[in-house]
Design a protein around this motif. Sequence first.
Motif, PDB file in Angstrom:
ATOM      1  N   GLN A 158       1.066  -1.236  -0.014  1.00  0.00           N
ATOM      2  CA  GLN A 158       0.032  -0.035   0.062  1.00  0.00           C
ATOM      3  C   GLN A 158       0.934   1.208   0.010  1.00  0.00           C
ATOM      4  O   GLN A 158       0.570   2.148  -0.611  1.00  0.00           O
ATOM      5  N   ARG A 159       1.832   1.213   0.630  1.00  0.00           N
ATOM      6  CA  ARG A 159       2.765   2.309   0.792  1.00  0.00           C
ATOM      7  C   ARG A 159       3.350   2.722  -0.614  1.00  0.00           C
ATOM      8  O   ARG A 159       3.613   3.670  -1.103  1.00  0.00           O
ATOM      9  N   LEU A 160       3.492   1.586  -1.733  1.00  0.00           N
ATOM     10  CA  LEU A 160       3.772   1.932  -3.047  1.00  0.00           C
ATOM     11  C   LEU A 160       2.791   1.946  -3.842  1.00  0.00           C
ATOM     12  O   LEU A 160       2.838   2.036  -5.051  1.00  0.00           O
ATOM     13  N   GLY A 161       1.275   2.131  -3.650  1.00  0.00           N
ATOM     14  CA  GLY A 161       0.276   2.569  -4.168  1.00  0.00           C
ATOM     15  C   GLY A 161      -0.330   1.311  -4.709  1.00  0.00           C
ATOM     16  O   GLY A 161      -1.296   1.390  -5.496  1.00  0.00           O
ATOM     17  N   TYR A 162      -0.091  -0.172  -4.300  1.00  0.00           N
ATOM     18  CA  TYR A 162      -0.757  -0.995  -4.626  1.00  0.00           C
ATOM     19  C   TYR A 162      -2.403  -1.459  -3.555  1.00  0.00           C
ATOM     20  O   TYR A 162      -1.696  -1.705  -2.449  1.00  0.00           O
ATOM     21  N   LEU A 163      -3.093  -1.132  -4.301  1.00  0.00           N
ATOM     22  CA  LEU A 163      -4.336  -1.100  -3.317  1.00  0.00           C
ATOM     23  C   LEU A 163      -5.162  -2.558  -3.453  1.00  0.00           C
ATOM     24  O   LEU A 163      -5.278  -3.150  -4.796  1.00  0.00           O
ATOM     25  N   PRO A 164      -5.684  -3.011  -2.462  1.00  0.00           N
ATOM     26  CA  PRO A 164      -6.810  -4.410  -2.613  1.00  0.00           C
ATOM     27  C   PRO A 164      -7.579  -4.122  -3.400  1.00  0.00           C
ATOM     28  O   PRO A 164      -8.511  -3.084  -3.362  1.00  0.00           O
ATOM     29  N   CYS A 165      -8.060  -5.379  -4.104  1.00  0.00           N
ATOM     30  CA  CYS A 165      -9.198  -5.302  -5.067  1.00  0.00           C
ATOM     31  C   CYS A 165     -10.165  -6.472  -4.392  1.00  0.00           C
ATOM     32  O   CYS A 165      -9.665  -7.369  -3.712  1.00  0.00           O
ATOM     33  N   PRO A 166     -11.291  -6.319  -4.713  1.00  0.00           N
ATOM     34  CA  PRO A 166     -12.387  -7.330  -3.941  1.00  0.00           C
ATOM     35  C   PRO A 166     -12.371  -8.749  -4.719  1.00  0.00           C
ATOM     36  O   PRO A 166     -12.744  -9.693  -4.077  1.00  0.00           O
ATOM     37  N   ASP A 167     -11.513  -8.999  -5.782  1.00  0.00           N
ATOM     38  CA  ASP A 167     -11.573 -10.137  -6.700  1.00  0.00           C
ATOM     39  C   ASP A 167     -11.146 -11.337  -5.391  1.00  0.00           C
ATOM     40  O   ASP A 167     -10.234 -11.055  -4.819  1.00  0.00           O
ATOM     41  N   VAL A 168     -11.736 -12.388  -5.720  1.00  0.00           N
ATOM     42  CA  VAL A 168     -11.120 -13.638  -5.386  1.00  0.00           C
ATOM     43  C   VAL A 168     -10.311 -14.525  -6.226  1.00  0.00           C
ATOM     44  O   VAL A 168     -10.838 -14.474  -7.329  1.00  0.00           O
ATOM     45  N   LEU A 169      -9.109 -14.860  -5.693  1.00  0.00           N
ATOM     46  CA  LEU A 169      -8.382 -15.760  -6.671  1.00  0.00           C
ATOM     47  C   LEU A 169      -9.079 -17.192  -6.709  1.00  0.00           C
ATOM     48  O   LEU A 169      -9.280 -17.799  -5.898  1.00  0.00           O
ATOM     49  N   CYS A 170      -9.229 -17.554  -8.008  1.00  0.00           N
ATOM     50  CA  CYS A 170      -9.732 -18.913  -8.340  1.00  0.00           C
ATOM     51  C   CYS A 170      -8.494 -19.749  -9.117  1.00  0.00           C
ATOM     52  O   CYS A 170      -7.797 -19.123  -9.714  1.00  0.00           O
ATOM     53  N   SER A 171      -8.427 -21.029  -8.837  1.00  0.00           N
ATOM     54  CA  SER A 171      -7.561 -21.705  -9.437  1.00  0.00           C
ATOM     55  C   SER A 171      -7.862 -23.219  -9.760  1.00  0.00           C
ATOM     56  O   SER A 171      -8.340 -23.774  -9.056  1.00  0.00           O
ATOM     57  N   LYS A 172      -7.211 -23.671 -10.845  1.00  0.00           N
ATOM     58  CA  LYS A 172      -7.417 -25.198 -10.961  1.00  0.00           C
ATOM     59  C   LYS A 172      -6.306 -25.512 -11.828  1.00  0.00           C
ATOM     60  O   LYS A 172      -5.654 -25.007 -12.812  1.00  0.00           O
ATOM     61  N   PRO A 173      -5.364 -26.820 -11.139  1.00  0.00           N
ATOM     62  CA  PRO A 173      -4.574 -27.387 -11.994  1.00  0.00           C
ATOM     63  C   PRO A 173      -5.112 -28.134 -13.016  1.00  0.00           C
ATOM     64  O   PRO A 173      -5.808 -28.669 -13.042  1.00  0.00           O
ATOM     65  N   LEU A 174      -3.880 -28.132 -14.168  1.00  0.00           N
ATOM     66  CA  LEU A 174      -4.001 -29.046 -15.377  1.00  0.00           C
ATOM     67  C   LEU A 174      -3.419 -30.368 -15.146  1.00  0.00           C
ATOM     68  O   LEU A 174      -2.285 -30.170 -14.539  1.00  0.00           O
ATOM     69  N   PRO A 175      -3.539 -31.333 -15.928  1.00  0.00           N
ATOM     70  CA  PRO A 175      -2.936 -32.599 -15.750  1.00  0.00           C
ATOM     71  C   PRO A 175      -1.423 -32.341 -16.442  1.00  0.00           C
ATOM     72  O   PRO A 175      -1.334 -31.328 -17.379  1.00  0.00           O
ATOM     73  N   ALA A 176      -0.515 -32.991 -16.089  1.00  0.00           N
ATOM     74  CA  ALA A 176       0.890 -32.861 -16.852  1.00  0.00           C
ATOM     75  C   ALA A 176       0.930 -33.092 -18.303  1.00  0.00           C
ATOM     76  O   ALA A 176      -0.026 -34.112 -18.685  1.00  0.00           O
ATOM     77  N   ARG A 177       1.674 -32.242 -19.161  1.00  0.00           N
ATOM     78  CA  ARG A 177       1.512 -32.426 -20.584  1.00  0.00           C
ATOM     79  C   ARG A 177       2.300 -33.702 -20.936  1.00  0.00           C
ATOM     80  O   ARG A 177       3.364 -34.020 -20.018  1.00  0.00           O
ATOM     81  N   ILE A 178       1.825 -34.610 -21.709  1.00  0.00           N
ATOM     82  CA  ILE A 178       2.559 -35.835 -22.124  1.00  0.00           C
ATOM     83  C   ILE A 178       3.841 -35.365 -23.190  1.00  0.00           C
ATOM     84  O   ILE A 178       3.518 -34.472 -23.959  1.00  0.00           O
ATOM     85  N   PRO A 179       4.838 -35.877 -22.786  1.00  0.00           N
ATOM     86  CA  PRO A 179       6.119 -35.458 -23.646  1.00  0.00           C
ATOM     87  C   PRO A 179       5.663 -36.124 -25.150  1.00  0.00           C
ATOM     88  O   PRO A 179       4.977 -36.932 -25.337  1.00  0.00           O
ATOM     89  N   ASN A 180       6.107 -35.059 -26.320  1.00  0.00           N
ATOM     90  CA  ASN A 180       5.930 -35.262 -27.622  1.00  0.00           C
ATOM     91  C   ASN A 180       6.220 -36.712 -27.933  1.00  0.00           C
ATOM     92  O   ASN A 180       5.372 -37.357 -29.001  1.00  0.00           O
TER      93      ASN A 180
END
Length: 143
Positions: free
Chosen positions: A117-139
Amino acid sequence: MSGIRQFRWADYDRVVAVWRESGIGVLSRAELEAKLERDPELFLVAESGEDIAGVVLGTYDGRRGWIFRLGVHPGYRRRGIATRLVAELEKRLHALNCPRINLLVLPDNDAGLRFWQRLGYLPCPDVLCSKPLPARIPNNLSS
Ligand SMILES: CC(C)(COP(=O)(O)OP(=O)(O)OC[C@H]1O[C@@H](n2cnc3c(N)ncnc32)[C@H](O)[C@@H]1OP(=O)(O)O)[C@@H](O)C(=O)NCCC(=O)NCCS
């Protein structure tokens, strides 16, 4: 403090030490390799003699800048090092024409929230949502 510069692989163990001392999750070498292929100039360290005193990892997705894993070694705090790391990262994102920077702070991190906040970054009301993806199959195994 000697200065702020782009990360080099020789810094890795000292960067890990700063993250560990700061209670920040450590990026593996493999994760960092993938990040450095995209925007290596946005991963910065603060040097003090032979020490790495602080670190910040920025990214730019073409629309927004993001700041991750800012940490300053406990022995170097309250000397303006994080402020200088973020100022340099902001300068580099601005040079890429980035119009806004986002970041995430845990809600119980009072010191972190005060710092941002001292540097001017202010909180927003957004909520972080997250979903892991499966590991990619090597080519070479996919056919
Ligand atoms: C947050 C952190 C990066 C700050 O690093 P720093 O180099 O000490 O910060 P600065 O010296 O640039 O501080 C700038 C200002 O931020 C505020 N600030 C910084 N640390 C603070 C604290 N512990 N409590 C309250 N305010 C604080 C103060 O206003 C300070 O100015 P002042 O020293 O003149 O009072 C460091 O404490 C840290 O690594 N913490 C653990 C990891 C973390 O929380 N990272 C951020 C997560 S998003």
